[in-house]
Design a protein around this motif. Structure first.
Motif: not given
Length: 323
Positions: A15-16, A21-22, A92-95, A118-119
């Motif tokens: 996560t962020s 964002d987190a 959730l970081r799209c990595s 975003k939720v």
């Protein structure tokens, strides 16, 4: 997208770094905690957000990702997690990290071009029909400290007059006037205690509230509390008012009636989430503000100047009435 497996044990959630964002992403964790009672959780996040996860049920560990040059922190995460066979990896970081790990299931967030919250976007990574509200799990110590700081009694109005960038900050003198009106005799929160929150270095943002209420006993916690202590305090307040910030999302996650002050942020994506929340902005819409600047984020001054105290007061009063 199919739903996740019914049974699992080892879950890695990436996560962020940013606090807000987190918290926005924490609905995904909540869903897994509540629906997968056998799961154990490893959470990877940035150092600012790490304290938010200290009390997560069945927590194995929190991996703190401190940013390094050339993305070396991603290699550090891979090296820290590659030796384990995961039942589920949620990124959730799209990595690309999830693809480089041994996992029975991988869920990698695909960011939406549509203006959805975003939720809801985070929840889409799991392929579920419901959108779980964000949640912060509190320690007993944090609850006890909050009870000492904000004991039962008159209702509490919580204020966060700061934000991460100047362009998202409503002028401090208007914050002061709003608080004065709300808590004055005949106001929507007449006689309420006033608690000010913010991070280290945010003391200047609180000064106009002190100036507007020189005789009031203000509880100014700016820069004095850890994130979990702040969250526990928010659980005890009647109303939170603040700019678009991590603490605004924190208040919403604690199910506190939350009024977000918006202008240069898109409330469709970043508004405080939940039926107990509301936003107020001036007459200028987000699209108009966004179009007026090459990069509004670089603007050195407030972009909420068209939000008047009267509009903010009316929005706060309406939220109090319906909650």
């Amino acid at each position: 997208m199919r739903g996740i497996s019914a049974s699992m044990h080892d879950v890695l959630l990436i996560t962020s770094t940013r606090i807000g964002d987190a918290i926005i992403n924490s609905g995904v964790l909540r869903y897994l905690v509540e629906t997968r009672p056998e799961a154990r959780f490893t959470i990877a996040c940035g150092p600012l957000a790490a304290p938010l996860f200290a009390a997560v049920p069945r927590l194995e560990r929190v991996i703190v990702m401190s940013k390094k040059k050339a993305g070396a922190h991603w290699f550090d995460l891979w090296r820290d997690t590659v030796g384990k066979s995961w039942d589920l990896v949620v990124d959730l970081r799209c990595s690309a990290t999830a693809w480089a790990l041994l996992a029975s299931e991988r869920r990698i967030l695909k960011q939406s071009s549509a203006p959805i919250h975003k939720v809801a976007e985070a929840a889409s990574a799991l392929g579920i029909d419901t959108v779980p509200d964000p949640k912060i799990y509190l320690s007993d110590a944090a609850k006890a400290k909050a009870a000492e700081l904000l004991p039962d009694g008159a209702p509490v109005l919580a204020i966060c007059p700061s934000a991460s960038m100047p362009y998202k900050v409503w002028p401090g003198d208007r914050f002061g006037e709003l608080v004065k009106r709300l808590t004055a005799p005949g106001g929507a929160m007449a006689g309420a205690r006033i608690a000010i929150f913010g991070g280290p270095g945010d003391q200047a943002a609180a000064a106009p509230i002190h100036a507007a209420l020189p005789d009031a006993e203000l509880l100014d916690f700016t820069g004095q509390l850890g994130l979990m202590d702040v969250a526990a305090c928010f659980e005890r307040v009647r109303l939170f008012i603040g700019n678009d910030s991590g603490l605004m999302h924190m208040a919403a996650a604690m199910q506190t009636p939350t009024l977000g002050l918006f202008g240069p942020s898109d409330e469709r994506r970043y508004g405080p989430y939940g039926a107990h929340c509301a936003i107020v902005r001036g007459q200028t819409g987000f699209a108009e503000i966004d179009a007026a600047f090459d990069d509004r984020r670089l603007h050195p001054e407030s972009l909420l100047l068209d939000l008047e105290v009267e509009a903010a007061y009316d929005a706060a009063e309406a939220l109090l009435k319906r909650t």
